[in-house]
Write a protein that holds these residues in place. Structure first.
Motif, PDB file in Angstrom:
ATOM      1  N   TYR A 198       0.856  -1.182   0.000  1.00  0.00           N
ATOM      2  CA  TYR A 198       0.000   0.000   0.000  1.00  0.00           C
ATOM      3  C   TYR A 198       0.894   1.234   0.000  1.00  0.00           C
ATOM      4  O   TYR A 198       1.826   1.331   0.805  1.00  0.00           O
ATOM      5  CB  TYR A 198      -0.908   0.018   1.233  1.00  0.00           C
ATOM      6  CG  TYR A 198      -1.907  -1.115   1.279  1.00  0.00           C
ATOM      7  CD1 TYR A 198      -3.199  -0.948   0.792  1.00  0.00           C
ATOM      8  CD2 TYR A 198      -1.558  -2.346   1.817  1.00  0.00           C
ATOM      9  CE1 TYR A 198      -4.117  -1.978   0.844  1.00  0.00           C
ATOM     10  CE2 TYR A 198      -2.468  -3.391   1.868  1.00  0.00           C
ATOM     11  CZ  TYR A 198      -3.748  -3.202   1.381  1.00  0.00           C
ATOM     12  OH  TYR A 198      -4.649  -4.227   1.431  1.00  0.00           O
ATOM     13  N   CYS A 199       0.637   2.176  -0.868  1.00  0.00           N
ATOM     14  CA  CYS A 199       1.443   3.387  -0.911  1.00  0.00           C
ATOM     15  C   CYS A 199       0.599   4.542  -1.439  1.00  0.00           C
ATOM     16  O   CYS A 199      -0.505   4.349  -1.951  1.00  0.00           O
ATOM     17  CB  CYS A 199       2.695   3.201  -1.766  1.00  0.00           C
ATOM     18  SG  CYS A 199       2.362   2.592  -3.412  1.00  0.00           S
TER      19      CYS A 199
ATOM     20  N   SER B 177      -3.268   4.807  -3.013  1.00  0.00           N
ATOM     21  CA  SER B 177      -4.361   5.632  -2.503  1.00  0.00           C
ATOM     22  C   SER B 177      -4.556   6.811  -3.449  1.00  0.00           C
ATOM     23  O   SER B 177      -3.652   7.164  -4.209  1.00  0.00           O
ATOM     24  CB  SER B 177      -4.049   6.130  -1.090  1.00  0.00           C
ATOM     25  OG  SER B 177      -2.842   6.870  -1.064  1.00  0.00           O
ATOM     26  N   PRO B 178      -5.737   7.445  -3.435  1.00  0.00           N
ATOM     27  CA  PRO B 178      -5.971   8.579  -4.344  1.00  0.00           C
ATOM     28  C   PRO B 178      -4.986   9.713  -4.095  1.00  0.00           C
ATOM     29  O   PRO B 178      -4.466   9.884  -2.988  1.00  0.00           O
ATOM     30  CB  PRO B 178      -7.408   9.003  -4.009  1.00  0.00           C
ATOM     31  CG  PRO B 178      -8.032   7.803  -3.390  1.00  0.00           C
ATOM     32  CD  PRO B 178      -6.930   7.093  -2.660  1.00  0.00           C
TER      33      PRO B 178
ATOM     34  N   GLY C 223      -4.390   6.566   4.134  1.00  0.00           N
ATOM     35  CA  GLY C 223      -3.401   5.743   4.828  1.00  0.00           C
ATOM     36  C   GLY C 223      -3.165   6.289   6.222  1.00  0.00           C
ATOM     37  O   GLY C 223      -2.023   6.441   6.652  1.00  0.00           O
ATOM     38  N   GLY C 224      -4.252   6.565   6.940  1.00  0.00           N
ATOM     39  CA  GLY C 224      -4.143   7.256   8.222  1.00  0.00           C
ATOM     40  C   GLY C 224      -3.273   6.554   9.227  1.00  0.00           C
ATOM     41  O   GLY C 224      -2.502   7.183   9.950  1.00  0.00           O
ATOM     42  N   LEU C 225      -3.350   5.208   9.293  1.00  0.00           N
ATOM     43  CA  LEU C 225      -2.611   4.483  10.328  1.00  0.00           C
ATOM     44  C   LEU C 225      -1.114   4.587  10.119  1.00  0.00           C
ATOM     45  O   LEU C 225      -0.365   4.962  11.023  1.00  0.00           O
ATOM     46  CB  LEU C 225      -3.063   3.019  10.346  1.00  0.00           C
ATOM     47  CG  LEU C 225      -2.564   2.182  11.517  1.00  0.00           C
ATOM     48  CD1 LEU C 225      -3.054   2.764  12.834  1.00  0.00           C
ATOM     49  CD2 LEU C 225      -3.028   0.740  11.383  1.00  0.00           C
ATOM     50  N   TRP C 226      -0.651   4.252   8.907  1.00  0.00           N
ATOM     51  CA  TRP C 226       0.806   4.314   8.690  1.00  0.00           C
ATOM     52  C   TRP C 226       1.293   5.750   8.511  1.00  0.00           C
ATOM     53  O   TRP C 226       2.425   6.063   8.875  1.00  0.00           O
ATOM     54  CB  TRP C 226       1.215   3.424   7.516  1.00  0.00           C
ATOM     55  CG  TRP C 226       0.749   3.845   6.169  1.00  0.00           C
ATOM     56  CD1 TRP C 226       1.240   4.859   5.397  1.00  0.00           C
ATOM     57  CD2 TRP C 226      -0.304   3.252   5.399  1.00  0.00           C
ATOM     58  NE1 TRP C 226       0.574   4.943   4.197  1.00  0.00           N
ATOM     59  CE2 TRP C 226      -0.389   3.959   4.162  1.00  0.00           C
ATOM     60  CE3 TRP C 226      -1.176   2.197   5.603  1.00  0.00           C
ATOM     61  CZ2 TRP C 226      -1.314   3.644   3.179  1.00  0.00           C
ATOM     62  CZ3 TRP C 226      -2.088   1.884   4.609  1.00  0.00           C
ATOM     63  CH2 TRP C 226      -2.156   2.596   3.425  1.00  0.00           C
TER      64      TRP C 226
ATOM     65  N   LYS D  81       4.515  10.238  10.521  1.00  0.00           N
ATOM     66  CA  LYS D  81       4.522  11.624  10.996  1.00  0.00           C
ATOM     67  C   LYS D  81       5.125  11.711  12.393  1.00  0.00           C
ATOM     68  O   LYS D  81       5.926  12.611  12.689  1.00  0.00           O
ATOM     69  CB  LYS D  81       3.100  12.173  10.996  1.00  0.00           C
ATOM     70  CG  LYS D  81       2.996  13.595  11.530  1.00  0.00           C
ATOM     71  CD  LYS D  81       1.554  14.071  11.555  1.00  0.00           C
ATOM     72  CE  LYS D  81       1.449  15.473  12.137  1.00  0.00           C
ATOM     73  NZ  LYS D  81       0.040  15.948  12.195  1.00  0.00           N
ATOM     74  N   SER D  82       4.736  10.789  13.281  1.00  0.00           N
ATOM     75  CA  SER D  82       5.257  10.799  14.644  1.00  0.00           C
ATOM     76  C   SER D  82       6.762  10.580  14.661  1.00  0.00           C
ATOM     77  O   SER D  82       7.496  11.274  15.366  1.00  0.00           O
ATOM     78  CB  SER D  82       4.547   9.720  15.469  1.00  0.00           C
ATOM     79  OG  SER D  82       5.120   9.606  16.755  1.00  0.00           O
ATOM     80  N   ALA D  83       7.239   9.613  13.861  1.00  0.00           N
ATOM     81  CA  ALA D  83       8.680   9.334  13.824  1.00  0.00           C
ATOM     82  C   ALA D  83       9.456  10.517  13.260  1.00  0.00           C
ATOM     83  O   ALA D  83      10.503  10.908  13.798  1.00  0.00           O
ATOM     84  CB  ALA D  83       8.942   8.070  13.003  1.00  0.00           C
ATOM     85  N   LYS D  84       8.956  11.120  12.172  1.00  0.00           N
ATOM     86  CA  LYS D  84       9.647  12.252  11.571  1.00  0.00           C
ATOM     87  C   LYS D  84       9.651  13.461  12.507  1.00  0.00           C
ATOM     88  O   LYS D  84      10.628  14.213  12.552  1.00  0.00           O
ATOM     89  CB  LYS D  84       8.977  12.611  10.242  1.00  0.00           C
ATOM     90  CG  LYS D  84       9.222  11.607   9.138  1.00  0.00           C
ATOM     91  CD  LYS D  84       8.386  11.912   7.908  1.00  0.00           C
ATOM     92  CE  LYS D  84       8.769  13.226   7.285  1.00  0.00           C
ATOM     93  NZ  LYS D  84       8.000  13.471   6.030  1.00  0.00           N
TER      94      LYS D  84
END
Length: 258
Positions: free
Chosen positions: A22-23, A61-62, A69-72, A77-80
């Motif tokens: 998924y990307c 995804s569109p 792709g909210g979960l990943w 985002k948190s890691a960055k």
């Protein structure tokens, strides 16, 4: 495109060949937004053709819809967010950066997701590491360096200090998300006997999550439990409810789906 195919080959070499990837439609997959359609429909040396030869299905995804792709996306985002603050003023070599990223990857994949079994005697959680190597991820012990000034440390210790900074920031955020409560709107699930909980420990070493099972709930004068006895691998301890984070159970996931 070639850079992404090489990345995919490295991923397969380390983790095995995935069935579905998924990307999003971000610019890391295409040179410009206008080239997306022609890039994906190309008949030669494209990502889709390369993947189809390997038996991999790509699901995009569109465009301009990161919430698909909210979960990943939230995890990235948190890691960055914390990486940007930890590495803002640090200059690292490629070897140092690769080593730090590998250790941060282990931190992210060590987080507890849910109880591994419903047994009250089992204190083990399911983690992303179980899907990768079949067991929880661990790390080598190291001295606590957060109290030291950075200019007093050599390069190796500065790298370890950066890792400890990331662990402290990210683990605190993850525990906070587990403990999040929506006041006055939705009544949260109360703790019950034998629930697996994560015990907040500000001095926990890297990749160590202190877990326990609730053995007793102690109510206040209003009948609402605010203290609990928790059985851990080192004995029974008493903690306030606000120091305990309930791990989601499979039943909780089923309730959200229904």
């Amino acid at each position: 495109m070639d850079a992404f195919v090489l990345t995919l080959k490295r991923f397969i070499a380390r983790r095995g060949k995935p069935k579905v990837i998924y990307c999003d439609n971000g610019r890391n997959f295409v040179a410009a937004a206008k080239e997306v359609n022609s890039f994906l429909k190309s008949n030669s040396d494209s990502i889709i053709d390369s993947a189809s030869r390997e038996g991999i299905e790509f699901r995009f995804s569109p465009a301009y819809a990161p919430h698909f792709g909210g979960l990943w996306e939230a995890g990235v985002k948190s890691a960055k967010f914390h990486l940007n603050r930890v590495l803002k003023n640090i200059h690292l070599t490629f070897e140092e950066l690769t080593s730090l990223f590998a250790q941060i990857e282990a931190i992210l994949n060590s987080r507890p997701l849910c109880p591994l079994s419903p047994s009250p005697q089992d204190l083990s959680p399911l983690t992303p590491g179980h899907f990768i190597i079949g067991r929880p991820l661990t790390s080598l012990p190291s001295p606590y360096l957060l109290n030291y000034s950075t200019n007093r440390l050599d390069r190796f210790k500065r790298l370890e200090q950066a890792r400890q900074h990331f662990w402290k920031r990210w683990s605190t955020e993850y525990v906070t998300e587990l403990q999040q409560r929506t006041k006055w709107k939705v009544r949260c699930r109360e703790l019950k006997i034998d629930d697996l909980v994560l015990i907040k420990d500000d001095r926990a070493p890297q990749l160590y999550w202190r877990l326990g099972r609730v053995s007793k709930l102690i109510p206040g004068t209003d009948g609402v439990p605010r203290v609990a006895d928790v059985s851990t691998s080192q004995g029974t301890i008493r903690r306030a409810i606000n120091r305990l984070c309930l791990l989601p159970s499979p039943d909780d996931y089923m309730d959200k789906r229904s």
